[in-house]
Write an enzyme that holds these catalytic residues in place. Sequence first.
Site: not given
Length: 538
Positions: A54, A193, A382, A508, A510
């Site tokens: 989170y 700036q 997982c 995993h 991904e």
Amino acid sequence: MSKYIFVTGGVVSGLGKGITAASLGRLLKARGLKVAAQKLDPYINVDPGTMSPYQHGEVYVTEDGAETDLDLGHYERFIDEDLNRYSNLTTGKVYWNVLNKERRGEYLGSTVQVIPHITNEIKEFVYSVGKKTNADIVITEIGGTIGDIESQPFIEAARQISLEVGRENCLFIHVTLVPYLQGSGEHKTKPTQHSVKELQGMGIHPSLVVLRCNEPLEPSIFQKIAMFCNVKPDCVIENRTLPNIYEAPLMLEDSHFSQVVCRELGICAPAPNLSDWEELVRKSGSRVKKHVTIGLVGKYVALHDAYLSVAEALRHAGFFHNAQIAIRWIDSESLISENSCGMLAKLDGILVPGGFGVRGIEGMIQAAKYAREHAIPYLGICLGMQIAVIEFARNVAGLADANSGEFDEDCLHKVIDFMPGQSEEIDKGGTLRLGAYPCNILPGTMMARCYGTFRISERHRHRYEFNNNYRKKLAEAGLVLSGLSPDESLVETVELDNHPFYVGVQYHPEFKSRPNRPHPLFVGFIEAALKRKTAADD
């Protein structure tokens, strides 16, 4: 010698420094240059491994097992280079290293100070990634916002590096916000700036200023910022908010981003070949006609960045199939048997991702059960694999109280548990099975069909394993143990026969998916989801 690019941010956090750095890496690689990327994080944690999703989003794991910031996922996906433990450094790790050196007497009795000891440690780390990879260019993103107390040692180290390697070999890119005021109907340059002035006060003069904005900027904005921030007019680059992050390299190159960078660093390189990236963006555009809805059932869905790589891997598979992926974020705590039909029935696929702790587990088990019983494609990653094993043990193999030792130490059937040699008396940080491990795949399985090979290597991040005492019992009940470690001591993947797609993997996948080279498991999962949707529409 490597050349060094530092990317800093000003005005506010969350400007997209990581996407800017990753996009530049892609553009420079497309020019034939070897690029390495790293992230310096000011927080005092040694790494993000024990931080709440989170607060920090997902923990990204490299091939060599480093637990790192999620921005490294952007770097790998855009640049398509495997990163390593030299790619992420935190304040906590810097002080940890320095204090250990002091205890060993490596400073020969010197008083240990921020300068030179802390800054030297940071510089050594920055230099190491160039030496490790032989990169032509090392892109280093400095986390936080200019003016933060925490990031000052990193800024000072970067300043020193620019002196040591020479300004012709070092470039500073500052990413700032240009807000649009609805009341007056104009963009404002003053925050930029002030931010550049603050950076200059720390001894760093940015060569390029990248302007984050939601709407196209008028030409006068570029002229004004160039003048007041003391940069060349073509070194002010627009970075507009886009619906698809993979459009960012093409948008930035419209402003000759990589050309300007190469010029400022004295690099002679051919024009970038972006044809494959242009095709990728075209595939992900509005002309896509196929659509599937994937239910992502997790415990951290309130912050989508907690599952960033999973969501991106789903989209990559969508690019491959020329399909739009709609992710339905489902809080597993809200999922019970009474509402599972209403929440899950219209999904084309169900994915249960990784996680830790008992909260929300029963909802995930409901999702796995519903997918199994209603022939909905299921991918468990997982924890999602462990959930599939627990659900199967309870509802198919007859082990009614089956659970994981992580969730219920007193249950009779711990189908997921510590393995021999592991101990519960361990710290939470740095004790997981981390990084790339090989796996042998059983021929004739869904895993084999997806991968097209029988030997793979994937990245892990977990502590508990499939309990080998239940291999025979669950296999006899119909659970296919489709992937094992080479010595066959660990169950790495499970699946079901006579199901469109029901696969759980302990690793995993991904983390290894790329937008123009999607992961085969996600490709297979989305293919099954598309078939289900087509059958339902017919």
